[in-house]
Design an enzyme around this catalytic site. Structure first.
Site, PDB file in Angstrom:
ATOM      1  N   ARG A  55      42.848  39.813  39.997  1.00 20.61           N
ATOM      2  CA  ARG A  55      42.935  40.107  38.944  1.00 20.61           C
ATOM      3  C   ARG A  55      43.583  41.080  38.451  1.00 20.61           C
ATOM      4  O   ARG A  55      44.761  41.774  37.375  1.00 20.61           O
ATOM      5  CB  ARG A  55      42.913  39.116  37.810  1.00 20.61           C
ATOM      6  CG  ARG A  55      42.459  38.041  38.291  1.00 20.61           C
ATOM      7  CD  ARG A  55      40.850  37.153  38.360  1.00 20.61           C
ATOM      8  NE  ARG A  55      40.331  37.750  39.487  1.00 20.61           N
ATOM      9  CZ  ARG A  55      40.331  37.155  40.253  1.00 20.61           C
ATOM     10  NH1 ARG A  55      41.324  35.526  39.684  1.00 20.61           N
ATOM     11  NH2 ARG A  55      39.793  36.976  41.655  1.00 20.61           N
ATOM     12  N   LYS A  83      41.177  57.636  56.852  1.00 22.96           N
ATOM     13  CA  LYS A  83      41.038  58.951  58.098  1.00 22.96           C
ATOM     14  C   LYS A  83      40.310  59.752  57.445  1.00 22.96           C
ATOM     15  O   LYS A  83      40.262  60.807  58.041  1.00 22.96           O
ATOM     16  CB  LYS A  83      42.407  59.732  58.243  1.00 22.96           C
ATOM     17  CG  LYS A  83      44.143  58.596  58.133  1.00 22.96           C
ATOM     18  CD  LYS A  83      45.123  59.692  58.358  1.00 22.96           C
ATOM     19  CE  LYS A  83      46.395  58.482  58.322  1.00 22.96           C
ATOM     20  NZ  LYS A  83      47.804  59.636  58.075  1.00 22.96           N
TER      21      LYS A  83
HETATM   22  N1   CP Z   1      37.855  39.119  37.298  1.00 22.71           N
HETATM   23  C1   CP Z   1      37.871  41.124  38.321  1.00 22.71           C
HETATM   24  O1   CP Z   1      37.653  41.900  38.121  1.00 22.71           O
HETATM   25  O2   CP Z   1      38.677  39.805  39.128  1.00 22.71           O
HETATM   26  P1   CP Z   1      39.562  41.178  40.806  1.00 22.71           P
HETATM   27  O3   CP Z   1      38.673  42.011  41.583  1.00 22.71           O
HETATM   28  O4   CP Z   1      40.477  40.326  41.235  1.00 22.71           O
HETATM   29  O5   CP Z   1      40.066  41.933  40.106  1.00 22.71           O
END
Ligand code: CP
Length: 311
Positions: A55, A83
Site C-alpha cells: 500500500r 553488499k
Molecule cells: N498499511 C501499510 O503500511 O501497508 P504496507 O505495509 O503494505 O505498505
C-alpha cells in the site's frame, strides 16, 4: 526544509491542515481519465524501501506521479545495502543524485531520522520499525473524519498488537491531538508499558474495550517482530482477540471497522467483518492513503518550489 518523520512533530492545527489539503485531492483521484495535476513537474522523488510494502510504496508512487514528479523506487532487496553499504552511505548517495524529496521505509526505529539528518531535501517517513508511520496516522484520521463527521469526541478502540505497531503510535498521537477518546485493547504482553502516558485508556478485556466504541481499529499481529519473545498461536489469538461479528456487537451499532493492512484474515479479524462494506472502511483507508500522500508531497516540497509551505 522540513521533514515528516512522525506525527509527534506536528501541532494539532498542522494535522488538520494536512487533512484539509488531502480533501482537495480526493475529487481529482475520483475524476476518471485525467488524474494529473503536474505541480511537482521537474522534481525527483526517490522512494527508498528497506522493508516490504504494498500500500505505502504504491500509493507514494501513484501520488508522486499524479503530481508530475519523476518518481524512482529503490528496493533494498536489489540495492547495494545487500553488499554491506551503511545506511548513512546510502543516504549520502541518494543526496548526491539531487533528490528533491525522499520517502523512506526501514525496519529500524529512528532510521528515517538518521537519513533526514544527512540529506538536503525533505524526507517523509513511510514507516520506521516500531516508531511511527505518520502518513498512515493521517489517512486513518481522514477516514474517521469523513465517515464519522468529526474526530473530536469519537471513541476509538485500537486493538491487538499495539506493542509492535508504528501504526498504533501514529494514530494515538494524531487522534488524541484532535480530541478523540482513544482506548488501546489487547493482551497484556502486546500492550506497551506505561501506554497511559499517551492519553489513552488501557483494556486487556477485548469485550470491555469494545463497549460503545465508534471506531474499532484492528492491528496486524506482527509475528516478524516477536523474535525471541512470546508468539501467540493464531488460533488462540483469534479466540481471545479476533474481531468477529459477535464481538463487534459490543461496539456502537454503526461503529466503523478499520485495519491498516496487510490483514491476517482469521487471526485478528474475521473475513466476514473485513468484507462487510456497511461497516468496514478498509478499502477507503487505502483510497485516502493516496490523497494524504499527495498532500504531504505537495506541502513538504513547497519550499523547493518557492512557495509558502505550512498553514
Ligand atoms: N498499511 C501499510 O503500511 O501497508 P504496507 O505495509 O503494505 O505498505
Amino acid at each position: 526544509h522540513r521533514d515528516l518523520t512522525g506525527i509527534a512533530g506536528l501541532q494539532p492545527h498542522e494535522i488538520t491542515f494536512l487533512l484539509d489539503e488531502a480533501e482537495h485531492w480526493i475529487a481529482l483521484n475520483r475524476g476518471g481519465a485525467s488524474k494529473h495535476d503536474g505541480r511537482l513537474a521537474g522534481l525527483t522523488q526517490i522512494n527508498a524501501f528497506f522493508e516490504n510494502s504494498t500500500r505505502t510504496l504504491l500509493s507514494f508512487e501513484i501520488a508522486g506521479k499524479r503530481l508530475g514528479a519523476d518518481v524512482v523506487n529503490m528496493h533494498a532487496a536489489t540495492s547495494s545495502t545487500k553488499k554491506g553499504e551503511t545506511l548513512i552511505d546510502t543516504a549520502v548517495t541518494l543526496n548526491a543524485m539531487r533528490a528533491d524529496v525522499i520517502v523512506i521505509r526501514h525496519d529500524a526505529s529512528g532510521a528515517v531520522q538518521l537519513i533526514a539528518d544527512k540529506v538536503d531535501c525533505p524526507v517523509l517517513n513511510a514507516g520506521d520499525g516500531q516508531h511511527e508511520h505518520p502518513t498512515q496516522g493521517l489517512l486513518d484520521a481522514l477516514t474517521i473524519r469523513r465517515r464519522r463527521g468529526s474526530i473530536a469526541g469519537q471513541v476509538v478502540a485500537i486493538c491487538g498488537d499495539v506493542l509492535h505497531s508504528r501504526v498504533a503510535r501514529s494514530n494515538i498521537l494524531a487522534l488524541t491531538a484532535l480530541g478523540a477518546d482513544v482506548r488501546v485493547v489487547g493482551p497484556p504482553t502486546l500492550l506497551p508499558p506505561a501506554i497511559e502516558r499517551m492519553n489513552v485508556t488501557r483494556h486487556t478485556d477485548f469485550d470491555a474495550g469494545l463497549a460503545g466504541a465508534d471506531v474499532v481499529m484492528m492491528l496486524r499481529l506482527q509475528r516478524e517482530r516477536m523474535a525471541g519473545g512470546f508468539v501467540p498461536s493464531p488460533r488462540e489469538y483469534h479466540a481471545l482477540y479476533g474481531l468477529t461479528p459477535e464481538r463487534l456487537k459490543r461496539a456502537k451499532p454503526d461503529a466503523l471497522v478499520m485495519h491498516p493492512g496487510p490483514m491476517n484474515r482469521g487471526v485478528e479479524i474475521a473475513s466476514s467483518v473485513a468484507d462487510d462494506l456497511n461497516r468496514s472502511a478498509i478499502t477507503e483507508q487505502v483510497e485516502m492513503g493516496v490523497a494524504v500522500r499527495m498532500a504531504c508531497l505537495d506541502v513538504l516540497t513547497r519550499g523547493r518550489r518557492g512557495i509558502e509551505g505550512w498553514a
